[in-house]
Design an enzyme around this catalytic site. Structure first.
Site, PDB file in Angstrom:
ATOM      1  N   ILE A  19       0.840  -1.205   0.000  1.00 54.08           N
ATOM      2  CA  ILE A  19       0.000   0.000   0.000  1.00 54.08           C
ATOM      3  C   ILE A  19       0.876   1.257   0.000  1.00 54.08           C
ATOM      4  CG2 ILE A  19      -1.661   1.312   1.388  1.00 54.08           C
ATOM      5  CD1 ILE A  19      -2.750  -1.449   2.386  1.00 54.08           C
ATOM      6  N   ARG A  43      15.804  -2.536  -1.160  1.00 54.45           N
ATOM      7  CA  ARG A  43      14.397  -2.622  -1.576  1.00 54.45           C
ATOM      8  C   ARG A  43      13.782  -1.221  -1.736  1.00 54.45           C
ATOM      9  NH1 ARG A  43      13.076  -7.067   1.736  1.00 54.45           N
ATOM     10  NH2 ARG A  43      12.345  -5.717   3.420  1.00 54.45           N
ATOM     11  N   ASP A  60      14.020   1.173  11.454  1.00 53.88           N
ATOM     12  CA  ASP A  60      12.941   0.434  12.118  1.00 53.88           C
ATOM     13  C   ASP A  60      12.154   1.402  12.994  1.00 53.88           C
ATOM     14  OD1 ASP A  60      11.291  -1.210  13.547  1.00 53.88           O
ATOM     15  OD2 ASP A  60      12.874  -2.612  14.164  1.00 53.88           O
ATOM     16  N   ARG A 125       5.429  12.994  16.636  1.00 51.60           N
ATOM     17  CA  ARG A 125       6.132  13.836  17.618  1.00 51.60           C
ATOM     18  C   ARG A 125       7.302  14.579  16.963  1.00 51.60           C
ATOM     19  NH1 ARG A 125       6.360  13.303  22.960  1.00 51.60           N
ATOM     20  NH2 ARG A 125       8.602  12.912  23.006  1.00 51.60           N
ATOM     21  N   SER A 143      -4.451   2.591   9.086  1.00 50.48           N
ATOM     22  CA  SER A 143      -4.875   1.699  10.157  1.00 50.48           C
ATOM     23  C   SER A 143      -5.401   0.408   9.527  1.00 50.48           C
ATOM     24  CB  SER A 143      -5.932   2.420  10.997  1.00 50.48           C
ATOM     25  OG  SER A 143      -6.385   1.593  12.032  1.00 50.48           O
ATOM     26  N   TYR A 157      -2.803  -7.210  17.109  1.00 50.34           N
ATOM     27  CA  TYR A 157      -2.694  -6.316  15.940  1.00 50.34           C
ATOM     28  C   TYR A 157      -3.883  -5.357  15.887  1.00 50.34           C
ATOM     29  CZ  TYR A 157      -3.022  -5.062  10.942  1.00 50.34           C
ATOM     30  OH  TYR A 157      -3.163  -4.386   9.757  1.00 50.34           O
ATOM     31  N   LYS A 161      -4.009  -1.156  16.248  1.00 48.76           N
ATOM     32  CA  LYS A 161      -4.605  -0.268  15.229  1.00 48.76           C
ATOM     33  C   LYS A 161      -5.725   0.577  15.847  1.00 48.76           C
ATOM     34  CE  LYS A 161      -2.388  -1.378  11.325  1.00 48.76           C
ATOM     35  NZ  LYS A 161      -1.402  -0.468  10.734  1.00 48.76           N
TER      36      LYS A 161
HETATM   37  N1  NAP Z   1      -2.815  -5.541   2.980  1.00 51.90           N
HETATM   38  C1  NAP Z   1      -3.924  -5.528   3.725  1.00 51.90           C
HETATM   39  O1  NAP Z   1      -4.885  -6.290   3.490  1.00 51.90           O
HETATM   40  C2  NAP Z   1      -4.044  -4.551   4.878  1.00 51.90           C
HETATM   41  C3  NAP Z   1      -5.277  -4.484   5.529  1.00 51.90           C
HETATM   42  C4  NAP Z   1      -5.429  -3.591   6.591  1.00 51.90           C
HETATM   43  C5  NAP Z   1      -4.375  -2.793   6.978  1.00 51.90           C
HETATM   44  N2  NAP Z   1      -3.172  -2.879   6.341  1.00 51.90           N
HETATM   45  C6  NAP Z   1      -2.089  -1.977   6.819  1.00 51.90           C
HETATM   46  O2  NAP Z   1      -1.530  -1.316   5.703  1.00 51.90           O
HETATM   47  C7  NAP Z   1      -0.161  -1.017   5.960  1.00 51.90           C
HETATM   48  C8  NAP Z   1       0.694  -1.515   4.803  1.00 51.90           C
HETATM   49  O3  NAP Z   1       0.550  -2.918   4.726  1.00 51.90           O
HETATM   50  P1  NAP Z   1       0.843  -3.768   3.376  1.00 51.90           P
HETATM   51  O4  NAP Z   1      -0.198  -4.800   3.292  1.00 51.90           O
HETATM   52  O5  NAP Z   1       1.087  -2.860   2.241  1.00 51.90           O
HETATM   53  O6  NAP Z   1       2.181  -4.526   3.846  1.00 51.90           O
HETATM   54  P2  NAP Z   1       3.587  -4.798   3.179  1.00 51.90           P
HETATM   55  O7  NAP Z   1       3.519  -4.922   1.707  1.00 51.90           O
HETATM   56  O8  NAP Z   1       4.178  -5.906   3.969  1.00 51.90           O
HETATM   57  O9  NAP Z   1       4.403  -3.464   3.516  1.00 51.90           O
HETATM   58  C9  NAP Z   1       4.699  -3.110   4.820  1.00 51.90           C
HETATM   59  C10 NAP Z   1       5.712  -1.982   4.794  1.00 51.90           C
HETATM   60  O10 NAP Z   1       5.913  -1.526   6.134  1.00 51.90           O
HETATM   61  C11 NAP Z   1       7.310  -1.601   6.427  1.00 51.90           C
HETATM   62  N3  NAP Z   1       7.427  -1.912   7.853  1.00 51.90           N
HETATM   63  C12 NAP Z   1       6.728  -2.848   8.553  1.00 51.90           C
HETATM   64  N4  NAP Z   1       7.091  -2.795   9.851  1.00 51.90           N
HETATM   65  C13 NAP Z   1       8.018  -1.814   9.963  1.00 51.90           C
HETATM   66  C14 NAP Z   1       8.780  -1.287  11.027  1.00 51.90           C
HETATM   67  N5  NAP Z   1       8.691  -1.768  12.269  1.00 51.90           N
HETATM   68  N6  NAP Z   1       9.643  -0.284  10.771  1.00 51.90           N
HETATM   69  C15 NAP Z   1       9.791   0.192   9.532  1.00 51.90           C
HETATM   70  N7  NAP Z   1       9.106  -0.272   8.485  1.00 51.90           N
HETATM   71  C16 NAP Z   1       8.236  -1.256   8.697  1.00 51.90           C
HETATM   72  C17 NAP Z   1       7.859  -2.656   5.502  1.00 51.90           C
HETATM   73  O11 NAP Z   1       9.238  -2.396   5.308  1.00 51.90           O
HETATM   74  P3  NAP Z   1      10.319  -3.548   4.912  1.00 51.90           P
HETATM   75  O12 NAP Z   1      10.541  -3.403   3.430  1.00 51.90           O
HETATM   76  O13 NAP Z   1      11.487  -3.209   5.683  1.00 51.90           O
HETATM   77  O14 NAP Z   1       9.707  -4.875   5.295  1.00 51.90           O
HETATM   78  C18 NAP Z   1       7.056  -2.393   4.242  1.00 51.90           C
HETATM   79  O15 NAP Z   1       7.587  -1.311   3.511  1.00 51.90           O
HETATM   80  C19 NAP Z   1       0.177  -1.663   7.309  1.00 51.90           C
HETATM   81  O16 NAP Z   1       0.118  -0.688   8.318  1.00 51.90           O
HETATM   82  C20 NAP Z   1      -0.940  -2.701   7.486  1.00 51.90           C
HETATM   83  O17 NAP Z   1      -1.190  -2.965   8.848  1.00 51.90           O
HETATM   84  C21 NAP Z   1      -2.982  -3.740   5.311  1.00 51.90           C
END
Ligand code: NAP
Length: 268
Positions: A19, A43, A60, A125, A143, A157, A161
């Site tokens: 996303i 990446r 991180d 912050r 979220s 989780y 959120k």
């Molecule tokens: N996909 C869904 O169905 C869905 C549904 C509801 C909510 N969300 C929310 O949407 C957001 C994006 O999710 P996504 O599905 O696009 O996941 P994704 O493709 O796994 O991407 C997650 C991204 O967050 C980074 N990340 C995760 N934890 C981190 C940390 N502690 N510090 C720094 N970077 C961190 C990852 O970086 P790295 O490259 O280092 O791994 C990656 O760039 C998240 O907040 C997730 O909870 C997703």
């Protein structure tokens, strides 16, 4: 429609994939100077090169030091303060969202709280005081639909959120008349690459289309297909993020925008 985003400075956390990547891509297409963030420089650098980003910021966000170095690197790459902060980084910090509430340890609750609530708090912050000083800012917290309608599994989780949604309303309310808005964007089930890979692995076919993965997952009751009749794409979220990031959106603050195909049965 011109969203007046040209030249605005944006940091999209977690934009090395999924996303966040789609939001960074669309903001860049709209003319923003964008910083791509992730924990892996290679990446993030690959996406940054593709979208002609202003730079990358690596770290991180589960730690204060990580967030401080991401903020500093982003500011340096942008040559000024962050005007648009998309707190998108997150996801299950334990890699296990199928445990019942009583099976989840306190440590795992804390890990998810750091990754999904405090990551955004830390960057707010650091970045919001500059926005207030400049009398312009947009904060968008990514979220989840489960923040307001939790599943029986994965309470660590969804609880984190929910805290993020709560923080958003407090922060928006505390920033009266200063040109800074704060909103939540709540995705339903979104077919990011990780989800597609998981589906193909589950059904043992690495060529399976998104439509077929969706059909089989719905048949297996992994989720109910929402009223929109399909699962979401990262671009569905990016569209709303760009709208909320626009200087034209100054009257929208403290809101929660659901982008879930109608999954959540709620009046708001
Ligand atoms: N996909 C869904 O169905 C869905 C549904 C509801 C909510 N969300 C929310 O949407 C957001 C994006 O999710 P996504 O599905 O696009 O996941 P994704 O493709 O796994 O991407 C997650 C991204 O967050 C980074 N990340 C995760 N934890 C981190 C940390 N502690 N510090 C720094 N970077 C961190 C990852 O970086 P790295 O490259 O280092 O791994 C990656 O760039 C998240 O907040 C997730 O909870 C997703």
């Amino acid at each position: 429609m011109d969203l007046k985003l040209k030249g605005r400075r944006a940091l999209v956390t977690g934009s090395s994939s999924g996303i966040g990547e789609a939001i960074a891509r669309m903001l860049a297409q709209e003319g923003c100077a964008v910083v791509v963030h992730g924990r892996n420089r290679e990446r993030a650098g690959k996406i940054a090169a593709e979208i002609k980003a202003a730079g990358v910021a690596i770290g991180d966000l589960s730690t204060d030091d990580g967030a401080a170095s991401v903020h500093a690197e982003a500011r340096a790459a942008l040559g000024g303060n962050i005007e648009i902060l998309i707190n998108n980084a997150g996801g299950s910090a334990t890699g296990n969202s199928s445990r019942a509430p009583v099976e989840i340890s306190a440590d795992d609750w804390i890990k998810n709280y750091h990754a999904n609530a405090l990551a955004a708090v830390r960057l707010c912050r650091l970045a919001v005081p500059d926005m207030v000083a400049a009398k312009f800012g947009r904060v968008i917290q990514v979220s989840s639909a489960v923040a307001v309608q939790p599943n029986n599994m994965g309470a660590d989780y969804s609880g984190a959120k929910a805290a993020l949604n709560n923080f958003t309303v407090s922060l928006a309310g505390s920033l009266k008349g200063v040109g800074v808005t704060v909103n939540t964007l709540s995705p339903g089930v979104i077919m990011v690459d990780g989800m597609i890979r998981w589906g193909r692995h589950r059904y043992g076919d690495d060529q399976l289309s998104i439509e077929e993965i969706t059909r089989r997952m719905a048949a297996d009751k992994i989720f109910d297909l929402p009223p929109a009749g399909r699962l979401g794409t990262p671009e569905d979220l990016a569209l709303v993020a760009c709208m909320l990031a626009s200087p034209l959106s100054g009257f929208i603050t403290g809101a929660n925008y659901r982008v879930d195909g109608g999954q959540i049965r709620s009046l708001n």
